[in-house]
Design a protein around this motif. Structure first.
Motif: not given
Length: 1895
Positions: A382-384, A700-701, A716-718, A751-758
């Motif tokens: 997300f973002g331009g 980016g959320h 959306v996350r990025s 789904t292109l969704q975030q599952l984990y974030d390390f």
């Protein structure tokens, strides 16, 4: 799309001004007959022409240059005509010559002269001049028809195509026209329409012809019944591309031919009429036709094939350019015959009459349907483009998101893709078409029309049918960067806001009513605005009304009568707020406007009355009963920084920078809901039904808050930074990505969704790989650690630290048993990964390339888990190992693939093909892909890096062995490679984007070319050239391409079909390679070293016929075994974290790595065997005897290290530094001024928008800098440096901008050729080890990039002619030359120089050539680029003996091929760059020449003798033929000026008539050679400023300095008015006479000097009135008494003298402070009866021993009594500072009984002492000792300066403090103006003027 079609991109030109449409009569518009806006010279008269029966202008004379008509009148003006076509109606005089000069401006502000004349014999071109011969071929004229030379001609010039085809430039406007003798001219016209002069309007209507007839006033009269062509001539240049050249000429010029002979080929009856240049270019054109055309041998030159010109970057290479190499325009067309690739520009041409066919022996080819083979499936990210100015914590990428009309979906940008996301199903609909980041979005009220804008190319806008996704219109905005778009509710009006190329705010209104009906968007109006605009919105209730807000401004706009007008809202006390967003209330009346600010204010504005109805401020306080922040009344406390708001019928949603989304009722009584985010909120939008609130963050959320359920959902996350690597896992459907934001994220593929974030705050992840069978993944970090993560337990399983460098590659075997990792130190590790906790098996050192960057394709394992491949041990070799034993099986030398190349080829990325046939694919730096046999290393074929497709079975015939295809979007080095199991192999373009594609299984046995799968997305996502990463998902249906964001795509079903006839099959020829097969090793894993001597033939020669008839040997010594070692069991660490024990110490010598080099002497013209100076060239140089024609050429790698040696006996040597450098005898080198002050840390800088001081102006110019001045006359951009500030000044208004960021004094500046980027360099600071180079965005005034490479100082900066490279040159202590890519600002090359270099310059005719000057020689650097790798080749030319021994100190390029160099002996040498020799020299000055500038026939030289000279060098090109050492009187001096110091900077107009020159005296001069005058533009002191005083009316101020000058300035304009100079003395103190004098009109200034004298200057008379000598020591303080009749002065010895200026006598001397210098004297008028002393004056004196005395006096009665004496204790200093702070004391202006003291004391503080109570009333602590102090006569403000280069403003009422930076040295002076509105501060010689706000 049709099967055989190809994309053709058409660039939409900017909308021309309305007043120039449909055509413009130039003579009438500029009133030529009045000669006010035009000029004439020589014999110019108005006569009547019998043929045309009207008056025309006759220009005649023997010399064309002396008889002409010129528009406009002067060269500094511009016509500003934007029409594409120029129509010249003229008639050449018989047997006479004529010349027509046109000055054309390009989009990058370059002025190009285009000339047409029948005097020219052949076409000539330079970078700034095109000369076209006008040839009139005589035929047999008909009866009654004049000869061709005597006929009226309509010359139609396509200005756009002339610049595009011949110079690769984009046409902007017509600047000037000069019509020279001898000719008759009727008129000139400009238009965007292509008229046919032979057809009138009536004829076109009657015959219904599909052409544009010529307007009546432009038409020539034609007798009835006769043909137009019988009487007149029509010349169109260049000719229409829809016809052949011959047809166009024959139809227009029959019976005689009038043509423009140039490199565009035309068919003429006599081919010999063409020049040799034309014939050469024609021959080259014919060779580019393809197989069919190549067999033909035409006897005459053929016309150019038709070319559809289209380019994504709007770049076209020149035809027959200045370098002499004929090139074609960039084209992408249908039916491509043959593609020519050169320097990343792709050329293709086709001919409409000839259909190219494949060779007769070529086998049938098949391709696949559908085409393209991949389609974009989805987007992660997300973002331009960021368009916020100034940048805040809530800014960043374009974080705008919109609701659709039904509220079921949201619209947002992701880089260059527009995404429509369904909220419930999470399905994506994508809008593709933009070529760069999207900067703004807008959706109309009906939800049918979507508008979007992109950043580059500048302000390209698209209008979309929102329902179908079709792009309805594409056009360019006059706004340079669009930051906001707003639709009216009906969708018929679109407003855009942004800044133009000059940085001014602009509002544009388009009419879009006809867009959906086949029409285009039209500009209704556009206006410039001087106010800041952060948000702009069209009212939903009236499309003619708008509103905007910004810094200190809220305006209401109205569209009426074709114009846009605005009116400010009276904000009252809120006028200084920074407003960020606005919204109209969605109610029935619709007349309420809500505006929010960064200080927390929300204003409610009545739209009709244009007044603030109510103001509220949101404060972050909490009530005792609840946790939610509540609204309070207006307060002065810190508010919540609101970045966005959105209003519904009953609620207001507010997003703030503290990360909270708050929902309020419209009365703002209490918070209804709030949601905390992970970062600052950038925008909020309430849905149309008012039930949901959409929010975006700068991190980016994207998500929404459901009001009814009170739940927040993330959509959306990025990543917040570019993605570095990725890995996929098919069984669980997961994707892992690592980014520069120090996070590792796991995504769901479905789904292109975030599952984990390390997250890893301490270390940056570099590489990632999934375990094929277990729910774990591996990640490598920059510290060298490799960790295994469990996805089930979300924890770290094990950590290994066997690497010492950053991890560059991770690869797991497909069977899951082994894991491999590599690092930047060259080591390779093998792990056993079968168990959940993997363990180390082996570690091998020096086997992997140490120059490799983290890359998913750096380390690969074959599909059968048997082979491991990587690039190493050097980048020129690829090694294949056995995965189990790590035995080396194969080593391939990639550097020998391209024997004809000028440099070694290196491997960039590798991947294995499917098991049968078992190929290894290697992407190289030369944009090729080598297909190797993985077993033998044999080269199977060579493919283009753009795209190749393989099937799973080998080819069946030799004609099906491979194909090559070039695409403009894919012509870059392949930095990542991947291949699916079915055999589809992809090589990505260099892009910063990330794509995900989907594709089914592949079938077929052919190896055909396929249209680029990335073609669709490459159009949408070109971006800056950053390496892209590719990976196939193991189901073979999807592939991912990663950059800053992730994009999934899909692969369509493939079906074989017949290829287009234009495609050909090109088999890869076999090549000789260096291949090392087999294993050499001893028992126990010992390493065996064995040299391999491989001989190979030079390209084009038979076996045994190498260069010079001998074979070229190459010796390669390399370790053949890696040295594998077994590891013991690991020990478990605490908490289950296994810390692997390190491997045994590996002792192994590195033998002859590729990349080591040596240099040697080979003889020849560039022999370096005998260096001309005591210092030899560094050992990092090499000579390549094997390359023909390059003997002695020294080559550098991109990283500054030498290439591998080719000759035998090469050895590895280190790079040695010379002894501590000594400054060369040249004033060209910058030396930073010594400063004892250090930068402070931990200060209280105010928040943006809350500053109480605003830097208004800087008085002075840094004469200590070098080339620290830039000026672009055509755009008006003017910038210079003062200390560590870059000052951008408007020369017309005097308004300044100040760019702050450098920690130290700025040494030099450089402006790009398009005037969009400014580079500045400063010296090394105390907190940094290297110099700082800042790259500024000129329109926005923001720092774009920060570079750091040089150690001591940067001597010079220069941009390449195409602005693609920036060169930085270190000074004599650094001795490095660095090249940077301006696309990514990455270092592409760095070279250590053996000796100091004084100057550097790019060749303006060839962007690949640099020239440097230094000790006795000119050094030429040739840049050669292969993909992303840049090599430098150096050649030195010593000064001829005839010139003498000297150092060359300056250089500049003149007319091609001349290079002018100045020396320290005052000579100017001229070099012929074609042959590399000095052929002319003359004595130009008595001293060192530090500045040289040349344009045309004029040369300007500036020296340290203060002389500036103008030379006529027009005869120099003719003197080239006379040989070396020629001296001629033809070079003469035209003008000479003597300035006030050595010349250090100069910029001149291209005509050399005017310019700006900087000197070491700190002065900028405006120089006019026409008038022979020099005028001060900027002036400042050259030494330390000691005092600033003001006149009583504050109209003037005076300054004094150590340079002995007293200068009087105008406070309003900051211009120098008067200067009093005393030689050999320093002026240390100053005082202005008070207004209470007996004669107020007699304004006088008293100045004290270092010799003890006191001088009195009269300002009205501009003269010295009196000189006294009251002291024997230097005067240090001075003051007038309150009545102005007495002067008090203090000296260095502590004596205070009292003198009368009327008599010049000193009548009293006070010695109470004897022994310490007097620091301060202040006198004021008061009644002091309560102090116990009588007198009309109260004055004080402070001395350096911390003593302050206060006196009451009546000097008319000769009375003086001591009121009080203050002594302050001195601190116990551990070390005595170099300069003790002064004792500071002043009367408090707001309390007459208070005395304010500061200085050297026990504590860092300011003391307030009461003279009545005799005690200290208050103490204010300070961070450092104060060195200057001033109290405001208005508000309770106190300014304090510190030696730590910081200015502090203290609010004595509230105790608040604010610190300000910007000074380059100790702030030794602070002075408030009498009105308290201005504050003057001084740091050494620079004076900063601050505006006091908020009081």
């Amino acid at each position: 799309m049709a099967r055989d079609s190809r994309w053709v991109w058409h660039l939409t030109p900017p909308c021309p001004p309305v007043w120039q449409q449909p055509f413009l009569n130039v003579f009438r518009h500029f009133k030529v007959d009045e000669w006010k806006r035009s000029s004439k010279e020589g014999d110019v008269a108005v006569v009547t022409d019998k043929t045309l029966k009207c008056t025309v202008y006759r220009v005649r004379g023997p010399v064309s240059a002396g008889n002409y008509i010129q528009l406009p009148k002067t060269s500094t003006q511009s016509l500003g005509l934007t029409g594409r076509y120029l129509y010249v109606l003229f008639r050449p005089l018989p047997a006479k010559h004529f010349v027509i000069h046109l000055d054309l401006c390009t989009e990058d502000s370059q002025v190009i002269r285009v000339s047409f004349s029948n005097f020219f014999k052949e076409f000539k071109s330079t970078a700034t001049w095109l000369q076209f011969p006008f040839i009139c071929e005589t035929g047999t004229p008909r009866k009654g028809v004049g000869s061709p030379g005597a006929r009226w001609t309509c010359l139609q010039l396509d200005l756009h195509d002339i610049l595009l085809v011949y110079l690769n430039r984009r046409y902007s406007q017509l600047k000037s026209i000069r019509l020279c003798a001898s000719l008759l001219v009727r008129n000139l016209y400009t238009s965007d329409l292509c008229f046919d002069p032979a057809v009138t309007v009536a004829e076109a209507r009657r015959a219904k012809l599909p052409i544009t007839p010529i307007p009546r006033e432009m038409a020539f009269p034609v007798p009835k019944g006769e043909s137009w062509h019988d009487h007149y001539v029509h010349v169109r240049f260049p000719s229409d591309s829809s016809k052949t050249s011959s047809e166009a000429v024959q139809k227009s010029c029959s019976p005689s031919e009038a043509v423009l002979a140039g490199p565009v080929p035309r068919l003429l009856p006599h081919p010999a009429a063409f020049s040799k240049l034309v014939q050469d270019s024609l021959a080259l054109m014919v060779q580019k036709h393809g197989p069919t055309a190549s067999r033909q041998a035409p006897s005459v030159p053929r016309p150019l094939p038709e070319v559809s010109v289209s380019c994504e970057r709007s770049e076209v290479c020149s035809v027959g350019g200045p370098s002499g190499r004929s090139q074609e325009p960039l084209a992408w067309v249908k039916a491509t015959d043959k593609h020519v690739v050169s320097d990343s520009l792709h050329v293709s041409a086709r001919q409409t009459t000839v259909e190219p066919t494949a060779p007769e022996d070529a086998s049938p080819q098949e391709s696949f349907l559908p085409d393209p083979v991949l389609r974009l499936k989805g987007v992660i990210g997300f973002g331009g483009h960021s368009t916020k100015w100034p940048v805040t914590s809530a800014s960043g990428p374009c974080a705008q998101a919109l609701w659709t009309r039904d509220g079921a979906a949201v619209v947002y940008p992701c880089h260059a893709v527009i995404v429509v996301l369904c909220v419930n199903t999470r399905e994506q609909r994508l809008f593709l078409g933009h070529t760069d980041k999207v900067s703004a979005l807008a959706l109309d009220g009906n939800g049918s029309l979507l508008a979007s804008a992109q950043a580059r190319p500048h302000s390209m806008l698209r209008l979309w049918d929102f329902q179908t996704g079709e792009c309805l219109s594409l056009f360019q905005s006059p706004v340079h960067t669009v930051c906001s778009l707003s639709f009216s509710d009906s969708g018929e009006v679109l407003c855009g806001v942004g800044k133009d190329r000059h940085g001014r705010m602009m509002v544009v209104v388009w009419g879009t009513a006809q867009v959906g009906r086949g029409g285009e968007a039209v500009i209704l109006t556009k206006v410039h605005s001087d106010v800041d605009i952060q948000a702009f919105e069209v009212a939903f209730f009236d499309e003619t009304r708008m509103a905007s807000c910004g810094r200190g401004s809220v305006r209401l706009w109205r569209l009426r009568g074709g114009g846009l007008r605005s009116c400010p809202v009276d904000l009252g006390e809120h006028h200084a707020l920074e407003f960020t967003d606005l919204a109209f209330r969605q109610a029935q009346d619709g007349h309420t406007l809500y505006v929010c600010s960064r200080s927390g204010h929300i204003l409610e504005i009545d739209h009709q009355s244009m007044a603030v109805r109510r103001a509220r401020r949101l404060l972050p306080t909490q009530t005792p009963g609840g946790p939610l922040p509540q609204k309070q009344a207006f307060s002065s406390g810190p508010g919540i920084a609101i970045s966005s708001l959105s209003v519904s019928q009953a609620k207001c949603a507010v997003g703030s920078e503290d990360g909270y989304l708050r929902l309020w009722p419209l009365d703002f009584s209490s918070v209804l809901l709030e949601a905390e985010h992970e970062g600052p909120i950038s925008s909020v939008r309430v849905s149309p039904d008012g039930l949901r609130v959409l929010s975006t963050t700068s991190s980016g959320h994207l998500g929404f808050l459901d009001i009814l359920s009170r739940e927040y959902s993330v959509l959306v996350r990025s990543h917040a930074a570019p993605v570095l690597a990725l890995a996929t896992e098919c069984s669980r459907g997961q994707l892992a990505t690592v980014s520069q934001d120090h996070t590792v994220r796991i995504w769901d593929l479905a789904t292109l969704q975030q599952l984990y974030d390390f997250a890893s705050p301490e270390e940056a992840p570099c590489a990632v790989a999934f375990h094929p069978t277990q729910p774990t993944f591996f990640c490598g970090f920059s510290s060298g650690a490799v960790r295994s993560f469990s996805l089930e337990a979300t924890e770290v399983l094990v950590e290994h630290r066997c690497h010492r460098g950053a991890i560059t590659g991770l690869a797991a075997s497909p069977d899951g048993s082994l894991l491999f990792s590599s690092c930047s130190r060259g080591s390779l590790a093998q792990y056993h990964s079968g168990a959940p906790r993997c363990r180390i098996l082996r570690v091998a050192a020096n086997v992997v390339c140490q120059e490799a960057c983290p890359n998913p394709s750096a380390l690969v394992v074959s599909g059968d888990s048997r082979l491991l491949a990587f690039v190493g041990p050097s980048k020129y070799t690829v090694t294949v190992m056995d995965t189990t034993s790590l035995d080396e099986l194969l080593r391939v030398d990639i550097g020998t693939l391209d024997l004809a190349g000028s440099r070694l080829d290196s491997a960039v990325a590798i991947c294995f093909g499917p098991a049968p046939p078992g190929h290894l694919l290697v992407s190289t730096s030369s944009n090729m892909v080598a297909v190797l046999d993985a077993t033998s290393g044999r080269l199977v074929r060579e493919l283009s890096a753009g795209m190749a497709v393989f099937c799973s079975r080998p080819p069946t015939g030799p004609s099906r062995c491979g194909t090559t295809q070039h695409r403009p979007a894919l012509a870059a080095r392949c930095t990542s490679a991947t291949q699916s199991l079915c055999g589809l192999w992809l090589s990505p373009p260099t892009s910063s984007n990330s794509l995900v594609w989907e594709t089914p299984s592949f079938s077929g046995t052919f190896w055909p070319p396929l249209r680029s799968p990335l073609q669709e997305v490459s159009k949408a996502l070109p971006g800056p050239p950053q390496p892209a990463k590719l990976a196939w998902v193991q189901d073979n249906w999807r592939t991912w391409c990663l950059g800053p964001m992730a994009f999934p795509g899909s692969r369509c079903p493939c079906h074989p079909r017949r290829p287009h006839p234009g495609w050909t099959s090109v088999p890869g020829p076999p090549r000789t390679m260096m291949v090392r097969a087999g294993v050499l090793g001893g028992p126990g894993g010992d390493v065996c070293l064995a040299p391999i001597l491989t001989c190979f033939a030079a390209p084009g020669l038979g076996e045994g016929q190498g260069h010079g008839g001998t074979l070229l040997p190459r010796l390669t010594v390399s370790p053949l075994s890696s040295g594998a070692f077994s590891m013991s069991d690991e020990s478990c660490g605490p908490e289950g974290l296994c810390q692997a024990s390190g491997p045994p110490v590996l002792v192994q010598k590195e033998a002859g790595r590729a990349g080591d080099g040596a240099w040697g002497a080979t003889g020849g013209p560039w022999d370096l065997g005998r260096p001309p100076h005591p210092r030899d060239w560094p050992s990092g140089l090499r000579t390549d005897p094997a390359a023909p024609g390059r003997q002695g050429m020294v080559t550098y790698r991109a990283n500054g290290e030498p290439k591998a040696p080719i000759g035998p006996g090469a050895c590895s040597t280190g790079r040695a530094r010379a002894q501590p450098p000594t400054r060369p005898d040249s004033y060209r080198h910058f030396t930073t001024r010594y400063k004892a002050s250090l930068l402070a840390k931990g200060l209280s800088f105010p928040a943006v928008g809350d500053e109480q001081l605003h830097l208004k102006a800087v008085m002075g110019y840094n004469g200590n800098g070098r080339a620290n001045l830039v000026w672009r006359p055509d755009t008006g951009f003017f910038a210079y440096t003062c200390g560590r500030l870059v000052v951008v000044e408007d020369l017309h208004s005097g308004v300044q901008q100040h760019w702050l960021g450098h920690p130290e004094e700025i040494s030099t500046l450089a402006l790009s050729h398009d005037a969009q980027v400014l580079a500045s360099a400063s010296g090394r600071s105390s907190t940094a080890s290297r110099c700082q180079i800042r790259v500024w965005d000129v329109p926005g005034g923001s720092c774009r990039q920060l570079l750091s490479h040089h150690d001591t100082a940067v001597q010079a900066l220069a941009f390449s002619p195409d602005d693609r490279l920036l060169v930085t040159l270190g000074d004599y202590g650094d001795r490095t030359l660095a090249l940077w890519s301006t696309a990514t600002y990455e270092l592409v090359s760095s070279t250590c120089l053996p000796e100091p270099v004084h100057g550097v310059a790019f060749n303006p005719w060839d962007a690949g050539e640099l020239a440097c000057v230094g000790q006795g020689a000119v050094t030429l650097w040739l840049l050669q680029q292969r993909g992303g790798d840049v090599s430098l080749q150096v050649h030195r030319e010593p000064i001829p003996e005839e010139v003498g021994g000297c150092e060359l100190t300056s250089l500049c390029y003149g007319t091609t091929p001349l290079l002018y160099c100045g020396s320290n002996a005052g000579q100017v040498c001229v070099w012929d760059m074609c042959v590399g020799r000095c052929f002319l020299a003359w004595d130009a000055d008595d001293g060192e020449i530090g500045v040289l500038l040349c344009s045309g026939a004029r040369l300007v030289s500036g020296s340290n003798t203060r002389r500036l000279r103008l030379w006529a060098v027009g005869a120099v090109p003719e003197l080239r033929r006379k040989g070396s050492g020629v001296r001629s009187s033809s070079v003469f001096m035209e003008r000479e000026l003597t300035l006030d110091g050595a010349v250090v900077s100069a910029v001149f107009h291209e005509s050399m008539d005017m310019g700006v020159v900087g000197t070491t005296a700190g002065t900028l001069w405006y120089v006019s050679w026409t008038e022979g005058t020099s005028t001060r533009l900027i002036s400042g002191h050259r030494s330390k400023v000691n005092e600033v005083v003001f006149s009583p009316s504050e109209s003037h101020c005076a300054t004094c300095s150590d340079d002995g000058s007293v200068r009087v300035w105008s406070v309003a304009s900051m211009e120098l008015l008067i200067q009093f100079q005393v030689l050999s003395q320093s002026c240390l103190c100053l005082s202005w006479s008070p207004p209470s004098c007996e004669h107020p009109e007699q304004q006088r200034v008293a100045a004290g000097y270092s010799d003890g004298t006191l001088r009195l200057f009269s300002i009205p008379r501009i003269a010295m009135e009196l000189k006294m000598h009251p002291h024997s020591a230097a005067l240090t303080a001075i003051a007038f008494s309150a009545d102005g009749q007495t002067i008090l002065s203090g000296d260095k010895d502590g004596l205070v003298a009292v003198s009368r200026p009327r008599t010049g006598m000193t009548f009293r001397v006070l010695s109470d402070h004897r022994g310490a210098p007097i620091c301060t004297i202040q006198s004021t008028r008061r009644e002091y009866g309560d102090f116990g002393a009588e007198g009309v004056d109260l004055w004080l004196a402070a001395s350096g021993d911390q003593q302050v005395s206060v006196w009451a006096s009546n000097w008319l009665q000769d009375r003086c009594e001591l009121v009080d004496w203050l002594s302050f204790p001195a601190p116990a200093l551990t070390e005595v500072p170099s300069c003790l702070p002064p004792s500071l004391a002043a009367f408090c202006p707001w309390d007459e009984a208070l005395l304010v003291c500061a200085g050297l004391g026990v504590h860092h503080e300011v003391v307030f002492y009461s003279l009545r109570q005799k005690q200290v009333m208050e103490k204010i602590p300070l961070p450092f000792f104060a060195v200057s102090m001033s109290l405001s006569p208005g508000a309770h403000l106190m300014a304090i300066g510190f030696s730590e280069r910081v200015l502090r403003l203290v609010d004595c009422a509230s105790g608040a403090v604010q610190d300000f930076a910007g000074h380059d040295d100790s702030v030794q002076l602070c002075r408030f103006a009498p009105s308290a509105r201005l504050l003057f501060t001084a740091a050494h010689s620079e004076i900063l003027v601050w505006e006091v706000t908020g009081h």
